[in-house]
Design an enzyme around this catalytic site. Sequence first.
Site, mmCIF file in Angstrom:
data_model
loop_
_atom_site.group_PDB
_atom_site.id
_atom_site.type_symbol
_atom_site.label_atom_id
_atom_site.label_comp_id
_atom_site.label_asym_id
_atom_site.label_seq_id
_atom_site.Cartn_x
_atom_site.Cartn_y
_atom_site.Cartn_z
ATOM 1 N N GLU A 108 0.800 -1.231 0.000
ATOM 2 C CA GLU A 108 0.000 0.000 0.000
ATOM 3 C C GLU A 108 0.834 1.283 0.000
ATOM 4 O O GLU A 108 0.444 2.271 -0.594
ATOM 5 C CB GLU A 108 -0.938 0.014 1.222
ATOM 6 C CG GLU A 108 -2.046 -1.021 1.176
ATOM 7 C CD GLU A 108 -3.080 -0.749 0.101
ATOM 8 O OE1 GLU A 108 -3.060 0.340 -0.490
ATOM 9 O OE2 GLU A 108 -3.902 -1.640 -0.162
ATOM 10 N N SER A 389 -53.668 -8.872 -15.698
ATOM 11 C CA SER A 389 -54.611 -7.792 -16.000
ATOM 12 C C SER A 389 -54.430 -6.529 -15.169
ATOM 13 O O SER A 389 -55.133 -5.552 -15.389
ATOM 14 C CB SER A 389 -56.044 -8.300 -15.833
ATOM 15 O OG SER A 389 -56.348 -9.219 -16.854
#
Length: 781
Positions: A108, A389
Site C-alpha cells: 500500500e 390484468s
Amino acid sequence: MSKNSPQQTRADMRRGRQFTKKKKGPFRRIIKIILSLFVLAFLFGAGLFTYYASSSPRITRSALSSDNSTKFYDASGKVISRLGSQNRDYVKSNKIPKTLKQAVVSIEDRRFYKHHGVDPIRIIGAAISNVSGSSLGMQGGSTLTQQLVKLSVFSTAASDRTLKRKAQEAWLAIQVENHYSKAQILEFYINKVYMGNGVYGMQTAAEYYYNKTLEKLTLPELAQLAGMPQSPVAYNPYKYPTYATKRRDEVLDAMVKTKAITQAQAQQAKNTSVKSGLTKTHSRTQTSAKTSKYIDAYLKQTIEELRGKGYKPNSGLKVYTNLDLSAQKKLYQVSNNDPSILYPSKRFQVGATIVNVNNGKVVAMQGGRKAKVAFGLNRAVQTGRSTGSTAKPVMDYGPAIQYLKYPTYQPVKDTPYVYPGTDKSVMDFDNKYQGTMTMRKALVESRNIPAIRTLENVGVSKATGFLKNLGMTFKKPLELQNGIGLYVSSQQLAAAYAAFSNGGTYYKPYLINKIVQANGVSRTYHKQGKRAMSPATAFMITNMLKGVMTDANGSGTAAKVSGLYEAGKTGTTQYPDDYINKVPADSSMDSWFSGYTRNYSLAIWTGYDHQFKADSYITPAQTDIAQQIYKSVMGYISQNKPNTDWTKPSDVVATNRGGTTEYYVAGYPGVGTDNTAQAASSYSVEGSSSSDNTVVTQPRSDNTRRSESSTESSESTPTTQQPGGDGGANNDRDSSSTTSSSSSQSDTSSSSSSSNTASSSSSNDSGNSNQTDNNGGNNQP
C-alpha cells in the site's frame, strides 16, 4: 582620432557584439515568462491549497479509531441496522504481527516510514504509472495516512472526488502525522479497513476467513488479508479464488522488493492454495444476516439505492430511510405467519411494495417468504413476471380516457377477436363472449378482449408514452398483447397506481430520505412529482376500479376492507400451450393484486420462483392469496389515517346510465365506436339488455384444452418468453389467450418472443404468464 582608425573600429565592433547579444533577449524573456508563470501557478496552487485546508473538517482520535459502520434509520429516526459495527474486534499495535505490518506497507505505501503524510515521490510515480500503464507496486498516489483520513472523515461518493477534497485529505494527513506515531497510524488503518462480507478490521477478518487470530496466521494468509482492502469483493477467496490468488501473490512480490521476505519464502507461500485454511463456518457473520428478519429486503434495496447515488455502504454513513417499521412488520407477518391465509407450501413466494401515494416514499417492502432476501432474490423489485390484468388500467383504459376521452360507459365489444396480421385469437377466462358492454363492466370483470380492442383504438405508441409517464420503460417495443400483461415490478406497479390515487401525479418510488456523511455533510432527497395524466383520467379509472372490489361480479372482492375507500385490480397469468396439460385445469403461474387508498398504494405478486417444477402451480383458490394479503395489510396500515373518498374534478360530469352513476369528461358525453364494429344506436350498460349481449361459447375440441388458433386465460396476458423460459398465456377474470408471442420487460429485464402459443385457463380470476423463473408469458385479469 581619425574616423577610420583601428581603435574606433574595434570599439564599434565591441558595441556591435553587445548589440548582437541583446538580440538574444527575447529567449531570455520567454524563459523569464515561463518561470514567472510557474511561480504564479505555484503561488496560486499554494493559496488554493491553503484556502481549501482552512475549511477542512476536524479529525479526532475517535474518528480515526472508530469502526467504519454505516447506520440505517427508519422514518421515525430509530436505528434499524448497523452495517459492520457488530463485526469488528480492535487489535492493538503490539498484537499485530510484524509480518502483517510489512505486508500492508509493502503493497500500500512502500515509503510509509519516510514521508510525512503526503509523498511527492509516490504521486509522481503513480502519475508515470498511469501514463505508461506500468505498475510500481503502488495503489495510486495516496499514502496510507491519506487512505486512513479518507476512511475516517470523507465520503466515498464518486461525486466527492474533487480537487478540494484531495487538498483537504492531504492537509489532514499531514496533521495526523504530526500528532500520531507511524505505529499508531498503522494500527488505526489495520483496524478500520473493510474486508468484505460485512467485516471490518483485519483481526475480525482473520476470525471470519480462517477462524484464527492474526498472531496464528501463516504468511500466505497474512498476505491475503493485506491485499483485500483494495477490492474486498473482487478478492473474496470464497467467490473469486483466481483474483484472490493474483492479489495475494502481488503482495508477496511487493514484500520481496522491500526485503521483508526472501524470494524463496514468497515462492513457498505462492505454492499454497488460496483456499487452504479457509473456514466453512464463520464466527463472524455478515451483518445483513443479523439484521432483523423484518427488513432484509428493504435494507437490501436501500443499499442498492445507496450505491446508485455513488456511495459505498461501508463508509461510516448515517442513512435515513422512509421505512415505516410498523407497516413493515405487519407485511412480514402476514406474508409468513398469518394462520388465516392458507399458503400451499414454504416454496410459495411473495413480493410486495407499499408506497405513499402523495410523495413516492417506499414505506415497506417484502422480498419473499421463508427466505433470506439479503442473500438472494428481492421479489419486490423483480421484473421477470407478467402482471396479468393489472396492466389494463395503465396501458388500456387509462390512455383511452386520457387521449380518446372515453366515458366510463363507453361501449366496448367482447366478441371474437384475432390479433391483426395473425391467426392468434384472444379468449377470456370463461371461454365465452359477452357481446357489447360498458368499459366499466369490462374492467370490473376483467374481460380481455375489450381491453385489447381498447388498446388498439388508443394505439400502442400512445399507450407506451402513458406508461413512460408512470415510470415504466421497456427495452423492446410493446405490442397489443401487453395490454393484458406487462413485465414490471411490484414497486413500479405500486408507484403507477399511486398516480391514480393522488389525481394524476407520478412520483418515482424511493427509499432513502437523507444521507449524512462521516464529515457531517448531509444530503436530503425527495422526488418532484410530474403530471402523468389528467385529474379526470385518474378519477374515472379510480371510480371504475372501486367496482373490482365491491361489485358482485368484480374480480377482487376478496381484497375488500370493510368501510375503507379503496380501489384495485387483480392479475393472473396462465401456463403456455406446451405445458398446460402438465398441470391441473385452471392452474395459474402468477397472481397479483394492486390496490390503493388516498394514503397508500400496495402491489403484491404471489407465485413460485420455478413455476415449471413439479407442484409449482397456483390453484384457482390460491389466486386469492394476493388479495388476502392486501386486505390484511391495507386494513392495518389504514388505521388512524384519514379515510376519505375521491372528489370528482370539476371537468368530470356525472350521469345516470341504466341505474348506474357513470362519468364523462366535460364536452365528451358521446359514445365512441369500437374499431371492430360500429356501436349500435342502442348500446348496453349494466342492468340493460341489448341484442349484442348474447353469450357465445367458444367451440372446443374434446382432446385439447384449446384450439390452435385461440388460447384462453382467466386474465389473459400476451404470450411472451423471458430469457431462458417457455412462453405462456396470462389469465385473469378478463383473461384472454393468444398464440401470439411478444412481451416486453421493464428497465433491467429483457424479453424475447415466446414459442408459438399463449396459454389458456378457465380460472375465474387467474392469469397466466409465459415464464420460467425469469420468463414471461400471457397475463390475465
